[in-house]
Design a protein around this motif. Structure first.
Motif, PDB file in Angstrom:
ATOM      1  N   TYR A   1       0.846  -1.193   0.000  1.00  0.00           N
ATOM      2  CA  TYR A   1       0.000   0.000   0.000  1.00  0.00           C
ATOM      3  C   TYR A   1       0.882   1.244   0.000  1.00  0.00           C
ATOM      4  O   TYR A   1       2.011   1.206   0.476  1.00  0.00           O
ATOM      5  N   HIS A   2       0.333   2.331  -0.470  1.00  0.00           N
ATOM      6  CA  HIS A   2       1.050   3.601  -0.347  1.00  0.00           C
ATOM      7  C   HIS A   2       0.988   4.035   1.121  1.00  0.00           C
ATOM      8  O   HIS A   2       0.026   3.711   1.831  1.00  0.00           O
ATOM      9  N   THR A   3       1.997   4.753   1.564  1.00  0.00           N
ATOM     10  CA  THR A   3       2.029   5.202   2.962  1.00  0.00           C
ATOM     11  C   THR A   3       0.785   6.003   3.336  1.00  0.00           C
ATOM     12  O   THR A   3       0.378   5.991   4.488  1.00  0.00           O
TER      13      THR A   3
ATOM     14  N   ALA B   1      -1.953   4.095   5.346  1.00  0.00           N
ATOM     15  CA  ALA B   1      -1.675   3.484   6.650  1.00  0.00           C
ATOM     16  C   ALA B   1      -2.704   3.847   7.712  1.00  0.00           C
ATOM     17  O   ALA B   1      -3.212   2.967   8.413  1.00  0.00           O
ATOM     18  N   LEU B   2      -3.004   5.109   7.873  1.00  0.00           N
ATOM     19  CA  LEU B   2      -3.909   5.512   8.955  1.00  0.00           C
ATOM     20  C   LEU B   2      -5.299   4.902   8.815  1.00  0.00           C
ATOM     21  O   LEU B   2      -5.953   4.610   9.813  1.00  0.00           O
ATOM     22  N   ALA B   3      -5.737   4.683   7.592  1.00  0.00           N
ATOM     23  CA  ALA B   3      -7.049   4.073   7.368  1.00  0.00           C
ATOM     24  C   ALA B   3      -7.074   2.607   7.798  1.00  0.00           C
ATOM     25  O   ALA B   3      -8.143   2.031   7.972  1.00  0.00           O
TER      26      ALA B   3
ATOM     27  N   GLU C   1      -6.625  -2.613  11.707  1.00  0.00           N
ATOM     28  CA  GLU C   1      -6.221  -3.906  11.172  1.00  0.00           C
ATOM     29  C   GLU C   1      -4.798  -4.294  11.567  1.00  0.00           C
ATOM     30  O   GLU C   1      -4.362  -5.408  11.290  1.00  0.00           O
ATOM     31  N   ILE C   2      -4.063  -3.366  12.205  1.00  0.00           N
ATOM     32  CA  ILE C   2      -2.653  -3.582  12.519  1.00  0.00           C
ATOM     33  C   ILE C   2      -2.432  -3.415  14.012  1.00  0.00           C
ATOM     34  O   ILE C   2      -2.814  -2.398  14.596  1.00  0.00           O
ATOM     35  N   ASP C   3      -1.802  -4.411  14.629  1.00  0.00           N
ATOM     36  CA  ASP C   3      -1.474  -4.337  16.052  1.00  0.00           C
ATOM     37  C   ASP C   3      -0.158  -3.602  16.288  1.00  0.00           C
ATOM     38  O   ASP C   3      -0.034  -2.851  17.259  1.00  0.00           O
ATOM     39  N   VAL C   4       0.827  -3.837  15.429  1.00  0.00           N
ATOM     40  CA  VAL C   4       2.147  -3.230  15.567  1.00  0.00           C
ATOM     41  C   VAL C   4       2.647  -2.805  14.195  1.00  0.00           C
ATOM     42  O   VAL C   4       2.648  -3.611  13.259  1.00  0.00           O
ATOM     43  N   MET C   5       3.085  -1.547  14.092  1.00  0.00           N
ATOM     44  CA  MET C   5       3.700  -1.054  12.859  1.00  0.00           C
ATOM     45  C   MET C   5       5.206  -1.002  13.099  1.00  0.00           C
ATOM     46  O   MET C   5       5.670  -0.350  14.043  1.00  0.00           O
ATOM     47  N   ILE C   6       5.960  -1.704  12.264  1.00  0.00           N
ATOM     48  CA  ILE C   6       7.413  -1.701  12.368  1.00  0.00           C
ATOM     49  C   ILE C   6       7.937  -0.708  11.336  1.00  0.00           C
ATOM     50  O   ILE C   6       7.707  -0.876  10.134  1.00  0.00           O
ATOM     51  N   LEU C   7       8.634   0.319  11.823  1.00  0.00           N
ATOM     52  CA  LEU C   7       9.119   1.387  10.956  1.00  0.00           C
ATOM     53  C   LEU C   7      10.519   1.063  10.462  1.00  0.00           C
ATOM     54  O   LEU C   7      11.415   0.801  11.265  1.00  0.00           O
TER      55      LEU C   7
ATOM     56  N   ALA D   1       3.182   6.852  15.907  1.00  0.00           N
ATOM     57  CA  ALA D   1       3.028   6.416  17.301  1.00  0.00           C
ATOM     58  C   ALA D   1       1.736   6.926  17.929  1.00  0.00           C
ATOM     59  O   ALA D   1       1.271   6.374  18.920  1.00  0.00           O
ATOM     60  N   ASN D   2       1.163   7.934  17.356  1.00  0.00           N
ATOM     61  CA  ASN D   2      -0.112   8.451  17.839  1.00  0.00           C
ATOM     62  C   ASN D   2      -1.268   7.551  17.422  1.00  0.00           C
ATOM     63  O   ASN D   2      -2.340   7.608  18.014  1.00  0.00           O
ATOM     64  N   HIS D   3      -1.040   6.685  16.421  1.00  0.00           N
ATOM     65  CA  HIS D   3      -2.110   5.860  15.853  1.00  0.00           C
ATOM     66  C   HIS D   3      -1.867   4.357  15.952  1.00  0.00           C
ATOM     67  O   HIS D   3      -2.807   3.568  15.817  1.00  0.00           O
ATOM     68  N   PHE D   4      -0.609   3.958  16.123  1.00  0.00           N
ATOM     69  CA  PHE D   4      -0.235   2.540  16.149  1.00  0.00           C
ATOM     70  C   PHE D   4       0.718   2.279  17.308  1.00  0.00           C
ATOM     71  O   PHE D   4       1.435   3.186  17.736  1.00  0.00           O
ATOM     72  N   ASN D   5       0.790   1.051  17.770  1.00  0.00           N
ATOM     73  CA  ASN D   5       1.925   0.609  18.562  1.00  0.00           C
ATOM     74  C   ASN D   5       3.064   0.484  17.560  1.00  0.00           C
ATOM     75  O   ASN D   5       2.874  -0.104  16.487  1.00  0.00           O
ATOM     76  N   VAL D   6       4.217   1.068  17.861  1.00  0.00           N
ATOM     77  CA  VAL D   6       5.300   1.106  16.879  1.00  0.00           C
ATOM     78  C   VAL D   6       6.607   0.563  17.444  1.00  0.00           C
ATOM     79  O   VAL D   6       6.855   0.606  18.647  1.00  0.00           O
ATOM     80  N   VAL D   7       7.443   0.083  16.516  1.00  0.00           N
ATOM     81  CA  VAL D   7       8.823  -0.290  16.796  1.00  0.00           C
ATOM     82  C   VAL D   7       9.652   0.408  15.730  1.00  0.00           C
ATOM     83  O   VAL D   7       9.334   0.319  14.539  1.00  0.00           O
ATOM     84  N   ASP D   8      10.686   1.134  16.144  1.00  0.00           N
ATOM     85  CA  ASP D   8      11.591   1.713  15.156  1.00  0.00           C
ATOM     86  C   ASP D   8      13.034   1.392  15.514  1.00  0.00           C
ATOM     87  O   ASP D   8      13.312   0.800  16.557  1.00  0.00           O
ATOM     88  N   SER D   9      13.936   1.765  14.626  1.00  0.00           N
ATOM     89  CA  SER D   9      15.357   1.449  14.812  1.00  0.00           C
ATOM     90  C   SER D   9      16.197   2.722  14.802  1.00  0.00           C
ATOM     91  O   SER D   9      17.308   2.726  14.289  1.00  0.00           O
TER      92      SER D   9
END
Length: 117
Positions: A50-52, A55-57, A61-67, A83-91
């Motif tokens: 999908y295009h970025t 994502a917010l829509a 459907e997503i529990d964790v977004m890995i950036l 992070a305001n909309h998803f549980n996130v993991v980044d590096s």
């Protein structure tokens, strides 16, 4: 129950995350989000692309977004926004900027009732 994962950014790191998800029966890759034209991106596992902007829509459907973006320019903007909309993991790994990045991400995650790592 399977953890529903999204990958935000599909370069080398994103492909590695996709491969790792495929090795874990308790994870399901919902989709890959890219700034490129999704029709030009072929994933390793055949996952949906999908295009970025989409994502917010898909936040329900997503529990964790890995950036999987870069620390120099991508993650400082993308992680607090997501992070305001998803549980996130980044590096994020620009060491001198970690305290400021942590503060921005923590504030966004807290405001959205989410968790950020």
């Amino acid at each position: 129950m399977s953890i529903r994962i999204g990958i935000y950014g599909y370069g080398n790191l994103g492909r590695g995350v996709e491969s790792a998800i495929a090795q874990n029966a308790d994870m399901t890759l919902v989709g890959v989000f890219t700034r490129r034209d999704p029709s030009t991106v072929k994933t390793l596992t055949g996952a949906s692309v999908y295009h970025t902007d989409a994502a917010l829509a898909m936040r329900d459907e997503i529990d964790v977004m890995i950036l999987c973006g870069g620390s120099a320019t991508d993650l400082p903007e993308q992680t607090p926004m997501l992070a305001n909309h998803f549980n996130v993991v980044d590096s994020f790994d620009t060491h001198a900027s970690i305290p400021a990045h942590f503060a921005a991400v923590d504030a966004a995650a807290t405001a959205g009732g989410r968790v950020a790592l």
